[in-house]
Design an enzyme around this catalytic site. Structure first.
Site, PDB file in Angstrom:
ATOM      1  N   TRP A 150      -1.773  -6.770   6.657  1.00  0.00           N
ATOM      2  CA  TRP A 150      -1.343  -7.343   7.943  1.00  0.00           C
ATOM      3  C   TRP A 150      -1.985  -6.593   9.106  1.00  0.00           C
ATOM      4  CZ3 TRP A 150       4.473  -7.228   9.837  1.00  0.00           C
ATOM      5  CH2 TRP A 150       4.637  -8.146  10.876  1.00  0.00           C
ATOM      6  N   HIS A 202      -6.317   4.799   2.410  1.00  0.00           N
ATOM      7  CA  HIS A 202      -5.000   5.269   1.976  1.00  0.00           C
ATOM      8  C   HIS A 202      -4.991   6.797   1.886  1.00  0.00           C
ATOM      9  CE1 HIS A 202      -3.421   1.337   1.311  1.00  0.00           C
ATOM     10  NE2 HIS A 202      -4.060   1.073   0.209  1.00  0.00           N
TER      11      HIS A 202
HETATM   12  P1  PAP Z   1      -2.228  -2.663   0.248  1.00  0.00           P
HETATM   13  O1  PAP Z   1      -1.879  -1.360   0.870  1.00  0.00           O
HETATM   14  O2  PAP Z   1      -2.421  -2.607  -1.216  1.00  0.00           O
HETATM   15  O3  PAP Z   1      -3.306  -3.365   0.985  1.00  0.00           O
HETATM   16  P2  PAP Z   1      -0.201  -3.889   1.794  1.00  0.00           P
HETATM   17  O4  PAP Z   1      -0.881  -4.977   2.514  1.00  0.00           O
HETATM   18  O5  PAP Z   1       0.060  -2.631   2.531  1.00  0.00           O
HETATM   19  O6  PAP Z   1      -0.930  -3.591   0.433  1.00  0.00           O
HETATM   20  O7  PAP Z   1       1.217  -4.376   1.285  1.00  0.00           O
HETATM   21  C1  PAP Z   1       1.491  -5.623   0.789  1.00  0.00           C
HETATM   22  C2  PAP Z   1       2.843  -5.975   1.369  1.00  0.00           C
HETATM   23  O8  PAP Z   1       2.670  -6.484   2.691  1.00  0.00           O
HETATM   24  C3  PAP Z   1       3.513  -7.070   0.564  1.00  0.00           C
HETATM   25  O9  PAP Z   1       4.914  -6.853   0.728  1.00  0.00           O
HETATM   26  P3  PAP Z   1       5.998  -7.410  -0.279  1.00  0.00           P
HETATM   27  O10 PAP Z   1       5.579  -7.036  -1.666  1.00  0.00           O
HETATM   28  O11 PAP Z   1       7.280  -6.738   0.109  1.00  0.00           O
HETATM   29  O12 PAP Z   1       6.054  -8.876  -0.055  1.00  0.00           O
HETATM   30  C4  PAP Z   1       3.026  -8.296   1.292  1.00  0.00           C
HETATM   31  O13 PAP Z   1       3.786  -9.442   1.055  1.00  0.00           O
HETATM   32  C5  PAP Z   1       3.121  -7.832   2.727  1.00  0.00           C
HETATM   33  N1  PAP Z   1       2.239  -8.604   3.627  1.00  0.00           N
HETATM   34  C6  PAP Z   1       0.973  -8.989   3.400  1.00  0.00           C
HETATM   35  N2  PAP Z   1       0.508  -9.676   4.440  1.00  0.00           N
HETATM   36  C7  PAP Z   1       1.504  -9.724   5.352  1.00  0.00           C
HETATM   37  C8  PAP Z   1       1.623 -10.330   6.655  1.00  0.00           C
HETATM   38  N3  PAP Z   1       0.635 -11.010   7.182  1.00  0.00           N
HETATM   39  N4  PAP Z   1       2.801 -10.173   7.297  1.00  0.00           N
HETATM   40  C9  PAP Z   1       3.823  -9.479   6.765  1.00  0.00           C
HETATM   41  N5  PAP Z   1       3.771  -8.900   5.536  1.00  0.00           N
HETATM   42  C10 PAP Z   1       2.625  -9.024   4.836  1.00  0.00           C
END
Ligand code: PAP
Length: 339
Positions: free
Chosen positions: A90, A151
């Site tokens: 995000w 990270h």
């Molecule tokens: P990463 O560090 O591996 O890139 P990251 O994007 O930090 O992962 O985390 C994914 C989480 O952000 C997911 O949360 P959840 O498992 O609780 O659902 C994912 O759904 C959420 N996420 C991804 N994109 C968005 C967005 N645009 N808005 C809000 N939450 C989001």
């Protein structure tokens, strides 16, 4: 005395490096280094290794060393930093859409975020840059301002990042949701024949700080302190705050990046367009995020699960809540941060 991987690394670090030394960072060195590091059972790898006081998947250690030694920051670079599952995808999207809004109009349907996953557009230092972890990729020609994700913990960033004027935006998320999100993610992508982890197994490891780039508290504290010491360099954001008031947080971020929204942009709907473009609902439904793969081969769909705050209550039993709350309170007692 036999030169171990650790002493070799220290020697290279203290001497500086020439081409031959760079090339000596090869796989035999890597193997030797791994053998010298403490290890524990991993999540999506058999083991995690303790390197510079944080837990790493084995394949990330050599690229991390290469990055630490050779990455040359530019004064206008932007670094998106986080623990996995804190809201990185995000934040990468929001930062990219904001920074490049004069080049790519957020409301137009040829915007790069409609056709590429944010992890492709804003690559990670430690996983995405260059195919060969011992070769230093040429990043000097990337369009400026360059944007990277990481990270890595704050103290493990390259000196060049610490010493330059580049800006770092860190996002953290409450440890309960971060844990549940990572548990789902790791069980989705764990390669066969490694087993998936039960909630209890994963929780044990997490509450000991043994998870990729953990411990949670040390990672968060490092960036939190840096944001207090150098507020113009490090902006500390919370996923929960973004969920609660994205308009306010986006403006704060644009201000920090020295590209505040003008009144005309605000009244003209630019902020709203960015929020809409980067919203969970919009991103999850894009073809690229339903069926595409990230640079490291992970299916993009696994980066979009629920996108909610507080989902952890559906998983935690009372003893887990009590245990993790106690640990977090204790570990973060030296700062005003709470979840
Ligand atoms: P990463 O560090 O591996 O890139 P990251 O994007 O930090 O992962 O985390 C994914 C989480 O952000 C997911 O949360 P959840 O498992 O609780 O659902 C994912 O759904 C959420 N996420 C991804 N994109 C968005 C967005 N645009 N808005 C809000 N939450 C989001």
């Amino acid at each position: 005395m036999r030169e171990t991987a650790m002493t070799k690394l220290t020697n290279i670090e203290s001497k500086g490096h020439c081409e031959e030394e760079k090339l000596s960072l090869k796989s035999d060195f890597h193997e030797e280094l791994l053998q010298s590091l403490p290890k524990e059972k991993g999540w999506i790898t058999q083991y995690l290794y303790l390197y510079q006081q944080f837990w790493y998947r084995p394949t990330l250690i050599q690229p991390t060393i290469t990055f630490q030694k050779h990455f040359q920051a530019k004064h206008d670079d932007i670094v998106i930093a986080s623990l996995p599952k804190a809201g990185t995808t995000w934040l990468k999207a929001l930062a990219f859409a904001t920074m490049k809004r004069h080049h790519f109009i957020p409301s137009q349907n040829d915007h790069p975020l409609l056709h590429s996953n944010p992890h492709t557009i804003v690559p990670y230092f430690e996983t995405n840059i260059g195919d060969n972890p011992s070769v230093i990729p040429d990043l000097s020609t990337l369009p400026e301002p360059r944007m990277f994700g990481t990270h890595l913990p704050f103290p493990s960033l390259s000196n060049s990042i610490h010493n330059s004027n580049c800006k770092i935006i860190y996002i953290c998320r409450n440890p309960f949701d971060t844990f549940i999100s990572y548990w789902h993610f790791s069980n989705n992508i764990v390669p066969s024949p490694l087993p998936t982890l039960t909630l209890e197994e994963a929780f044990e490891r997490y509450s000991e700080g043994i998870h990729p780039f953990g411990p949670f508290w040390s990672h968060v504290l490092g960036y939190w302190k840096a944001s207090k010491d150098t507020p113009n360099k490090v902006l500390f954001l919370k996923y929960e705050d973004l969920k609660a008031d994205i308009n306010f947080e986006l403006k704060r971020m644009a201000q920090f990046l020295d590209c505040p929204f003008s009144e005309g942009e605000e009244s003209g709907g630019v902020i709203d367009s960015i929020i809409e473009l980067c919203s969970f609902k919009k991103m999850k439904e894009l073809e690229i995020n339903k069926n595409g793969k990230a640079l490291d081969g992970v299916e993009n769909k696994y980066y979009f699960r629920k996108g909610e705050t507080g989902d952890w209550v559906n998983y935690f039993s009372p003893w887990m809540t009590e245990k993790l709350s106690k640990i977090i309170k204790e570990k973060l007692s030296e700062c005003s941060l709470s979840f």
